[in-house]
Design an enzyme around this catalytic site. Sequence first.
Site, PDB file in Angstrom:
ATOM      1  CB  SER A  43      74.684  59.944  14.323  1.00 52.84           C
ATOM      2  OG  SER A  43      73.712  59.053  13.792  1.00 52.84           O
ATOM      3  CB  CYS A  47      50.037  47.688  -0.893  1.00 52.54           C
ATOM      4  SG  CYS A  47      49.077  46.479   0.034  1.00 52.54           S
ATOM      5  CG  ASN A  81      78.532  65.561  12.342  1.00 54.16           C
ATOM      6  OD1 ASN A  81      78.138  66.337  13.218  1.00 54.16           O
ATOM      7  ND2 ASN A  81      77.929  64.414  12.085  1.00 54.16           N
ATOM      8  CB  CYS A 136      45.268  43.411  -1.707  1.00 58.04           C
ATOM      9  SG  CYS A 136      46.403  44.231  -0.555  1.00 58.04           S
ATOM     10  CB  CYS A 173      46.219  48.241  -0.941  1.00 56.29           C
ATOM     11  SG  CYS A 173      46.634  47.552  -2.564  1.00 56.29           S
ATOM     12  N   GLY A 175      76.766  65.093   7.797  1.00 57.92           N
ATOM     13  CA  GLY A 175      75.591  65.148   8.668  1.00 57.92           C
ATOM     14  C   GLY A 175      75.003  63.820   9.033  1.00 57.92           C
ATOM     15  CG  ASN A 182      68.893  62.737   4.807  1.00 57.37           C
ATOM     16  OD1 ASN A 182      69.166  62.154   5.859  1.00 57.37           O
ATOM     17  ND2 ASN A 182      69.567  63.779   4.374  1.00 57.37           N
ATOM     18  CB  CYS A 211      49.848  43.345  -2.870  1.00 56.45           C
ATOM     19  SG  CYS A 211      49.189  44.958  -3.324  1.00 56.45           S
ATOM     20  CG  HIS A 244      67.937  54.169   5.493  1.00 53.77           C
ATOM     21  ND1 HIS A 244      68.689  54.826   6.430  1.00 53.77           N
ATOM     22  CD2 HIS A 244      68.509  52.946   5.340  1.00 53.77           C
ATOM     23  CE1 HIS A 244      69.668  54.032   6.848  1.00 53.77           C
ATOM     24  NE2 HIS A 244      69.593  52.900   6.187  1.00 53.77           N
TER      25      HIS A 244
END
Length: 252
Positions: free
Chosen positions: A195, A128, A219, A156, A153, A193, A103, A131, A120
Amino acid sequence: MDETLREAADLVATAERVVIFTGAGISAESGVPTFREALTGLWERFDAAKLATPEAFDEDPALVWGWYEWRRALALTVAPNPGHIAATEILADAGHATLITQNVDDLHERAGATGVLHLHGSLFTPRCSACARPAALSPAPDGEPGRITPPPCDRCGAPIRPGVVWFGEALPTDGLEAAVEAAANADVLISVGTSGLVYPAAEIPQVTARMGGAVIQVNPEPTPLDPVARVNLRGPSAEILPALLRQSRPST
Ligand code: BV8
Ligand code: ZN
């Protein structure tokens, strides 16, 4: 249910090394749409797997940045549910504990979890797109959900992007390695929870099973993990995890 709950509670009570591995389903009862439901309004005509990609961001940065800023705004308006709280408590009872999540919300942290492995990424760590300099969080948007042009950013000038892992992007190696290590050494891994469709994250519970650990799945629906799980607890995590916590503690 109570037979399987008893079996799961015995596994948790006697485990030294416990891992909890979560997906969007643990946040569902807080009111955060699961990944597959996260496409409403402007974004409902898109497929998440198409929108959560570097190509979509390059093509229409404001559409993608708006989607993530709205998801961040929503995450700020909801609270951890009893499932998040029980997960923190189950891990506090274990001799050695690791929380791994797919999550991108911060509900585990807001439920008191520490050292959470975000495979994740997170809605709260923008950076940025060129950079990789970490960017400050803007105030969460309010009003009508829609496109939001990503800020530049301050080093840059390239557009700021969400601090999440998109499809086609590699997972942060340190996080993934730590997660595989914890799963390989776990006596019990509770998968909550998810898949179980997205790789390599979906490998994590399978590592525990391959190394002889016990996988408990929470689940309401069947998933590809069913045959791998030692125990399948069918139901919502905000109900099941508190029950599992109660049953796994010595009755005082
Ligand atoms: C990579 C962050 C390579 C962004 C996410 C073909 C075959 C196999 C693999 C691939 C393939 N083609 C492409 C791939 C690889 C791809 C992949 O696996 N695709 C899938 C779709 C086939 N993977 C990748 O691209 C990964 N990267 O492979 O890189 C590489 C290597 C080196 C160098 C360069 C490249 C990156 C994947 C990460 C994508 N980012 N999230 C964002 O959030 O926007 S994925 C996202 O979806 C989630 O993080 C999660 O991982 C995944 C699934 O979401 P879930 O959390 O499981 O939620 P979902 O909605 O699916 O399910 C909810 C579940 O909860 C359900 O089961 C439901 O029953 C349950 N539930 C509902 N209510 C409750 C409940 N449970 C309990 N209680 C309740 N109340
Ligand atoms: Zn930059």
